[in-house]
Write an enzyme that holds these catalytic residues in place. Structure first.
Site, PDB file in Angstrom:
ATOM      1  N   CYS A   1      -6.657 -72.411 -70.584  1.00 46.82           N
ATOM      2  CA  CYS A   1      -8.093 -72.630 -70.784  1.00 46.82           C
ATOM      3  C   CYS A   1      -8.851 -71.336 -70.521  1.00 46.82           C
ATOM      4  O   CYS A   1      -8.324 -70.395 -69.935  1.00 46.82           O
ATOM      5  CB  CYS A   1      -8.631 -73.696 -69.831  1.00 46.82           C
ATOM      6  SG  CYS A   1      -7.635 -75.205 -69.750  1.00 46.82           S
TER       7      CYS A   1
ATOM      8  N   ARG B   1      -7.691 -63.292 -73.428  1.00 43.10           N
ATOM      9  CA  ARG B   1      -8.855 -64.176 -73.442  1.00 43.10           C
ATOM     10  C   ARG B   1      -9.834 -63.812 -72.334  1.00 43.10           C
ATOM     11  O   ARG B   1     -11.053 -63.908 -72.513  1.00 43.10           O
ATOM     12  CB  ARG B   1      -8.415 -65.637 -73.328  1.00 43.10           C
ATOM     13  CG  ARG B   1      -7.818 -66.191 -74.603  1.00 43.10           C
ATOM     14  CD  ARG B   1      -7.470 -67.669 -74.495  1.00 43.10           C
ATOM     15  NE  ARG B   1      -6.250 -67.895 -73.726  1.00 43.10           N
ATOM     16  CZ  ARG B   1      -6.193 -68.417 -72.513  1.00 43.10           C
ATOM     17  NH1 ARG B   1      -7.326 -68.770 -71.896  1.00 43.10           N
ATOM     18  NH2 ARG B   1      -5.043 -68.591 -71.897  1.00 43.10           N
TER      19      ARG B   1
ATOM     20  N   ASN C   1      -6.188 -68.093 -67.078  1.00 44.07           N
ATOM     21  CA  ASN C   1      -5.013 -68.670 -66.418  1.00 44.07           C
ATOM     22  C   ASN C   1      -4.230 -67.578 -65.682  1.00 44.07           C
ATOM     23  O   ASN C   1      -4.807 -66.575 -65.296  1.00 44.07           O
ATOM     24  CB  ASN C   1      -4.151 -69.387 -67.469  1.00 44.07           C
ATOM     25  CG  ASN C   1      -4.974 -70.318 -68.339  1.00 44.07           C
ATOM     26  OD1 ASN C   1      -5.253 -70.003 -69.491  1.00 44.07           O
ATOM     27  ND2 ASN C   1      -5.395 -71.444 -67.795  1.00 44.07           N
TER      28      ASN C   1
ATOM     29  N   TYR D   1      -5.261 -74.264 -65.735  1.00 45.81           N
ATOM     30  CA  TYR D   1      -3.831 -74.201 -65.455  1.00 45.81           C
ATOM     31  C   TYR D   1      -3.487 -72.870 -64.802  1.00 45.81           C
ATOM     32  O   TYR D   1      -4.001 -71.814 -65.182  1.00 45.81           O
ATOM     33  CB  TYR D   1      -3.040 -74.372 -66.751  1.00 45.81           C
ATOM     34  CG  TYR D   1      -1.869 -75.329 -66.616  1.00 45.81           C
ATOM     35  CD1 TYR D   1      -2.078 -76.670 -66.294  1.00 45.81           C
ATOM     36  CD2 TYR D   1      -0.561 -74.892 -66.813  1.00 45.81           C
ATOM     37  CE1 TYR D   1      -1.017 -77.546 -66.172  1.00 45.81           C
ATOM     38  CE2 TYR D   1       0.507 -75.757 -66.700  1.00 45.81           C
ATOM     39  CZ  TYR D   1       0.287 -77.083 -66.370  1.00 45.81           C
ATOM     40  OH  TYR D   1       1.342 -77.954 -66.250  1.00 45.81           O
TER      41      TYR D   1
END
Length: 316
Positions: free
Chosen positions: A2, A227, A174, A81
């Site tokens: 995520c 990300r 993450n 996560y």
């Protein structure tokens, strides 16, 4: 997997937003939990009650579990996560409140009013290694917290024990650990929204291909490290105009940059890890917005006085 960001408009509306990227079908939807509701922890013999009403993205699995949400005090939390890094205690501690990793969101939303309070009270928790009945694993998580003042933090529990970080970039993904991501961000100081100036090599002067050269090298893949950098860059330089609507628009454009379509990220178990929903929490107006993968419109639920007066759980 995520991505989460905080975002503040020019008129000081504070948001916490996230993508929920997962291969297991969670089918989460907005759920209201009233004050004085009692939760049964996944740790046997442990219960805890709520002092505050809240809305979160939840699912009823014998008892409700939540991935994120906000409460009536303008405090919010999201779990992400944290595979291969999260390490919880193997046994309960009679001196502490014993909960599972998937209980953290419910406990925090029901009992915490600010990030400062969370930083103090998480130390009274003992997160226990326990199997989640929905996922059939001990769920490895870490958490980003934010409040209506814009204060933001990250809690991680590793083999070194609990560690709380003040999140100065309002971004989280993450594994690896949050401190690693912050160090890695130092490698991208070349990124900027403006075009680079022309360069001269001997008698030759370079000619840029067009606008956007300042972001040359911005990573575009779906790894956690990429990300994080991409979200941090876009969050920093995206327009922060006034108003809820423009705030939501800016946030959605940022989240779209890390949105994972079905089929482009296949796990080792040969299943698609994709963005099941985007959740956006307005911490000043106490509204939760959710956009599912198969929809292009936001569902909105607000913590109104009428809703907070209700004494039963309500699923939307």
């Amino acid at each position: 997997m995520c991505t989460a960001i905080t975002f503040t408009t020019d008129d000081d509306i504070h948001f916490l937003a996230r993508t929920m990227d997962f291969s297991f079908e969670l089918d989460a939807r907005p759920v209201y939990v009233p004050r004085n509701h009692e939760f049964n922890s996944l740790v046997p013999g442990t219960k805890f009650s709520t002092n505050y009403g809240f809305i979160g993205a939840g699912k009823d699995v014998d008892s409700y579990i939540f991935a994120d949400g906000l409460n009536e005090k303008g405090f919010s939390i999201a779990s992400l996560y944290f595979e291969k890094n999260a390490k919880y205690n193997k046994s309960s501690d009679p001196k502490l409140l014993n909960i599972s990793s998937t209980d953290m969101v419910s406990w925090a939303l029901g009992n915490i009013s600010s990030v400062a309070e969370f930083e103090q009270k998480y130390q009274k928790l003992n997160v226990v290694d326990v199997i989640n009945p929905l996922l059939q694993v001990n769920v490895p998580l870490h958490w980003i917290v934010s409040d209506k003042s814009g204060n933001t933090g990250v809690l991680e529990i590793t083999k070194k024990g609990p560690q709380f970080y003040h999140n100065l970039v309002g971004t989280m993904t993450n594994s690896p650990e949050f401190s690693w991501h912050m160090n890695n961000l130092n490698h991208y100081t070349n990124l900027q929204p403006n075009e680079f100036e022309q360069k001269k090599y001997g008698d030759y002067v370079t000619v840029p291909d067009g606008p956007g050269s300042g972001a040359l090298g911005l990573p575009g893949d779906y790894t956690s490290a990429s990300r994080f950098v991409r979200a941090a860059f876009l969050r920093e330089y995206s327009s922060h105009e006034s108003g809820v609507k423009k705030g939501l628009t800016s946030i959605l454009h940022i989240l779209n940059s890390v949105d994972i379509p079905k089929g482009v990220k296949i796990t080792q178990k040969n299943v698609s890890d994709y963005t099941q929903y985007k959740g956006i929490m307005d911490l000043n107006n106490l509204s939760y917005y959710l956009m599912r993968y198969d929809d292009t419109e936001l569902t909105s639920v607000s913590l109104t006085d009428e809703l907070l007066s209700q004494s039963k759980i309500k699923t939307f």
